[in-house]
Write an enzyme that holds these catalytic residues in place. Structure first.
Site, mmCIF file in Angstrom:
data_model
loop_
_atom_site.group_PDB
_atom_site.id
_atom_site.type_symbol
_atom_site.label_atom_id
_atom_site.label_comp_id
_atom_site.label_asym_id
_atom_site.label_seq_id
_atom_site.Cartn_x
_atom_site.Cartn_y
_atom_site.Cartn_z
ATOM 1 N N ASP A 1 -5.273 -2.319 -3.960
ATOM 2 C CA ASP A 1 -4.314 -2.123 -2.870
ATOM 3 C C ASP A 1 -3.806 -3.441 -2.293
ATOM 4 O O ASP A 1 -4.583 -4.360 -2.018
ATOM 5 C CB ASP A 1 -4.989 -1.311 -1.768
ATOM 6 C CG ASP A 1 -4.010 -0.731 -0.787
ATOM 7 O OD1 ASP A 1 -3.638 -1.445 0.158
ATOM 8 O OD2 ASP A 1 -3.612 0.429 -0.968
ATOM 9 N N SER B 1 0.844 -1.184 0.000
ATOM 10 C CA SER B 1 0.000 0.000 0.000
ATOM 11 C C SER B 1 0.888 1.247 0.000
ATOM 12 O O SER B 1 1.834 1.326 -0.772
ATOM 13 C CB SER B 1 -0.943 -0.044 1.214
ATOM 14 O OG SER B 1 -1.914 0.959 1.135
#
Length: 600
Positions: free
Chosen positions: A352, A41
């Protein structure tokens, strides 16, 4: 550089990580050189920047860690500007960030104001019935006076409710229409228009090239980090990140390796140009691998081999924060579809990496480490602690072997009813996302190398509008975290701390041997079980009789050699069984277990 000790590092996701991790890495770089670097992320941004700085240092070019040290100061004035919504999603983005950093009634008021300001047409449409009722009540003066005033008050209240309902409905309609068209995100990562300030992805691409000292115009690739084009060879710097393929419902480790198999990915250059600078997509087209599965005239292009993959592409695939940043579309063939029905590449959506592993502390693991693998995590202050009042509690590591076993707790019991319900729902999502990472972080040989950086509610999460003083405070916590790791795992650790590099090595040995002891015991019981016909021992040596049903030995004599080596393993296991208390008694806890899991 020869005098620096090697180390690995893994960094957790979270918007806050962009301002926390750089100074932590700079502090560690004074005593260590980074071999394996991992992140997910927003932590992938810091991981990629660190890898670029390290390759620049190794090659003796570029500003390297000096530029990395200046990054938090740059983000103090630039962080919010990196996230640029597209025109169609701009009202939704303003609504999203409008209440960030506020609490309670203040947050609700700012959110309502943002809703009305960004969706005025819907608000007006929703308020019209109430406005009409109030106007009629004000004009018509015949009849019972209390009823007129009651109607006027009701009309005003109805207009207020209509404002909220109408603007909310407009926001919902805009979300349904514009977010999927923008690849399921409010911000693509690219500039929102001509003359816009630097946006996230071009800024990151330029930053990585600058840190690595790239001067020939091409993007930094994984081959540049490795120092080789062979993905199986030893690597100078090994950068890995997590991403999530929502189409297949599974995580992936980046860069993709084994890209020549039938699960290879392809890309549409026109689609990627909406998410990456032209120079990045042009490079990917020039270095595309060959493919035998694409039909002639296809508009798709095979992804480059891992060595040619731009680092910024993998980083961007890891940080596609759901709904905030657009997902990245790639294409693959679904081989489960029968060939008679026609196999063709279908779009896969990559989002993500934190969806499936926000803290990949398992990266670069080995039973007996040759050097430390540091890990940095971000988390709220523990329950009952005073936020930002005790600087020593902002950066924390366990000091002794029995600390840090229970991990962090979610708590919502002391909140009002609505917040209790929201806390319960948030805990469900948090557990679904992070249960594996949380459990892994408490295992012996893991928790002693994790430094915890704590933040308050207005410093973490989606806060893109942190004031400069908050960013500076978070950056300083990162610096202190790096200094703490360097001190504890250095040659002269603090005298009051048990969890040092030497203790870490010993704990890993004790824990690993206890695992092997239990695994060998189970293995032995099954290998020569009389209940199985043929037994495993007979199955191994069946090259002279009925051959095994599949995965047969490749060469003559392999069956006999495999049988002899397995017999030696069984003999070792039986010798261990004669001393059952050596490895298992007082082994580090909580006791982990060996499992066969897919490699992501």
């Amino acid at each position: 550089m020869e005098q620096l000790a090697p180390c690995d590092i893994v960094m957790k996701g979270g918007i806050t990580s962009g301002v926390v991790y750089p100074l932590a890495a700079v502090e560690l770089s004074k005593n260590f050189r980074f071999v394996n670097i991992g992140g997910t992320s927003a932590g992938a941004i810091a991981a990629a920047a660190l890898a670029a700085a390290e390759v620049g240092r190794a090659a003796g070019r570029g500003p390297g860690f000096e530029r990395l040290a200046a990054l938090p100061a740059q983000l103090r004035v630039q962080l919010n500007g990196l996230f640029q919504p597209q025109p169609a999603t701009r009202p939704l983005y303003r609504l999203l960030v409008g209440g960030v950093g506020k609490r309670g009634a203040g947050r609700a008021a700012v959110t309502v104001a943002a809703l009305l300001r960004n969706f005025p047409v819907g608000a007006l449409a929703g308020a019209i019935p109430g406005i009409l009722l109030a106007v009629v009540a004000a004009i018509v003066r015949d009849g019972w006076e209390p009823l007129r005033w009651l109607s006027l008050a009701f009309g005003i209240a109805l207009a207020g409710i209509g404002l909220l309902l109408g603007s909310s409905a407009a926001a919902a309609v805009r979300t349904v229409r514009s977010v999927p068209d923008n690849d399921f995100g409010l911000c693509s990562g690219m500039p929102s228009g001509r003359g816009s300030a630097a946006a996230l992805t071009p800024w990151l691409a330029d930053l990585l090239d600058e840190l690595a000292g790239m001067s020939d115009g091409r993007p930094l690739t994984f081959g540049d980090l490795w120092g080789t084009r062979d993905p199986e060879a030893d690597r100078l710097i090994n950068l890995q990140m997590m991403t999530t393929n929502l189409t297949t419902g599974r995580p992936h480790r980046l860069p993709f390796l084994g890209s020549q198999d039938r699960h290879a990915y392809y890309f549409n250059p026109d689609e990627l140009r909406k998410l990456f600078p032209d120079r990045i997509v042009n490079w990917m087209e020039r270095t595309a691998r060959e493919s035998e599965t694409l039909p002639p005239g296809s508009h798709l292009v095979p992804l480059p081999n891992a060595a040619d993959m731009p680092v910024v592409v993998a980083t961007r695939m890891s940080l596609s924060f759901p709904l905030l940043i657009s997902a990245v579309p790639l294409y693959a063939i679904d081989w489960a579809v029968p060939e008679r029905d026609g196999r063709r590449p279908e779009r896969n959506w990559f989002s993500d990496g934190g969806i499936t592993s926000n803290f990949p502390v398992h990266f670069f693991d080995s039973p007996l480490p040759r050097w430390p693998t540091f890990a940095i995590t971000l988390e709220p202050h523990p329950r009952g602690a005073s936020e930002r009042r005790d600087p020593t509690a902002e950066v924390w590591m366990p000091n002794h072997n029995q600390e840090g076993i229970t991990g962090r707790w979610n708590s919502w019991e002391d909140e009002p009813p609505l917040r209790r319900l929201l806390g319960f729902l948030h805990a469900i999502l948090d557990t679904m996302q992070n249960w594996m990472d949380n459990a892994q972080s408490t295992v012996p040989g893991y928790r002693d190398r994790i430094v915890h950086i704590r933040h308050s509610k207005d410093e973490g999460g989606m806060n893109l509008v942190m004031p400069p003083q908050v960013i500076e405070a978070l950056s300083d916590r990162g610096r202190r975290a790096g200094a703490m790791l360097a001190e504890r795992f250095g040659p002269e650790p603090p005298p009051d701390v048990d969890l040092t590099w030497l203790n870490h090595r010993w704990v890993r040995y004790r824990s690993t041997m206890a695992l092997l002891d239990a695994a060998l015991s189970s293995y032995t019981r099954a290998y020569r079980s009389p209940e199985l016909q043929p037994s495993y021992a007979e199955l191994v040596r069946r090259d002279r009789g009925t051959p095994p049903p599949s995965y047969r030995w490749a060469r003559a004599g392999d069956a006999e050699a495999a049988g002899q080596m397995t017999d030696e393993l069984i003999a070792l296991a039986q010798a261990w069984a004669n001393n059952p208390t050596i490895f298992g008694t007082d082994a580090p806890r909580p006791r982990p277990e060996l499992r066969i899991v897919p490699r992501f």
